[in-house]
Design an enzyme around this catalytic site. Structure first.
Site, mmCIF file in Angstrom:
data_model
loop_
_atom_site.group_PDB
_atom_site.id
_atom_site.type_symbol
_atom_site.label_atom_id
_atom_site.label_comp_id
_atom_site.label_asym_id
_atom_site.label_seq_id
_atom_site.Cartn_x
_atom_site.Cartn_y
_atom_site.Cartn_z
ATOM 1 C CB ALA A 43 7.613 -8.684 -4.242
ATOM 2 C CB VAL A 69 -1.719 -12.622 -0.714
ATOM 3 C CG1 VAL A 69 -0.642 -13.714 -0.413
ATOM 4 C CG2 VAL A 69 -1.059 -11.351 0.398
ATOM 5 C CG ASP A 72 -10.712 -5.627 0.265
ATOM 6 O OD1 ASP A 72 -10.824 -6.894 0.198
ATOM 7 O OD2 ASP A 72 -10.626 -5.013 1.212
ATOM 8 C CG HIS A 75 -1.579 -2.623 -4.215
ATOM 9 N ND1 HIS A 75 -1.023 -1.533 -4.670
ATOM 10 C CD2 HIS A 75 -0.751 -3.124 -3.515
ATOM 11 C CE1 HIS A 75 0.233 -1.278 -4.064
ATOM 12 N NE2 HIS A 75 0.224 -2.283 -3.328
ATOM 13 C CG PHE A 100 9.466 -13.399 -11.111
ATOM 14 C CD1 PHE A 100 9.680 -11.923 -10.482
ATOM 15 C CD2 PHE A 100 8.218 -13.705 -11.190
ATOM 16 C CE1 PHE A 100 8.610 -11.183 -9.842
ATOM 17 C CE2 PHE A 100 7.159 -13.149 -10.740
ATOM 18 C CZ PHE A 100 7.455 -11.757 -10.031
ATOM 19 N NE ARG A 115 0.209 -20.860 -6.623
ATOM 20 C CZ ARG A 115 -1.029 -21.267 -6.247
ATOM 21 N NH1 ARG A 115 -1.162 -21.128 -4.978
ATOM 22 N NH2 ARG A 115 -1.909 -21.631 -7.181
#
Length: 134
Positions: A43, A69, A72, A75, A100, A115
């Site tokens: 992306a 996604v 940890d 980011h 978007f 989604r």
């Protein structure tokens, strides 16, 4: 007839390829045509491809699909924010709708798969904006 550019992020392709297919189907259902499709690594890489498409005379609007996604760290939030900001800038700089259809941040892979319809939403929004602003 609206002519679209489609940018598809390959990262998380088990999610993004069905999103791209949903975008293609939505375009067909709305009698729009996807004149070019650009595949990018992730992306974050989509603004440059969207800009190249938005420069073209044969592209009325650009739809971007991807999935960010959670991991940890934060980011995913950094990537999503930077990507959204740059895609908005492309739209304003080129006077061309750039939508978007990137799901995330802050979601798991399973939530991202729920989604997939965001791909269709991005194409439909691009078509609607191109029609409205024409």
């Amino acid at each position: 007839m609206v002519s679209l550019g489609l940018v598809v992020a390959r990262f998380n392709d088990s999610v993004t390829e069905p999103m791209a297919e949903a975008a293609r189907e939505a375009a067909t259902d709305r009698d729009a045509v996807i004149v070019d499709e650009v595949s990018v690594p992730g992306a974050y890489d989509s603004p440059l491809a969207a800009d190249r498409l938005a420069r073209r005379d044969d592209v009325d609007a650009v739809a971007v699909v991807g999935a960010i996604v959670t991991g940890d760290t934060d980011h995913d939030h950094v990537i999503a924010s930077a990507t959204a900001d740059k895609l908005t800038q492309v739209s304003l700089d080129r006077d061309t709708p750039v939508t978007f259809g990137v799901s995330g941040p802050g979601m798991s892979g399973a939530e991202a798969r729920e989604r997939i319809d965001k791909g269709a939403d991005a194409a439909e929004a691009a078509i609607d904006l191109a029609d409205e602003l024409d």
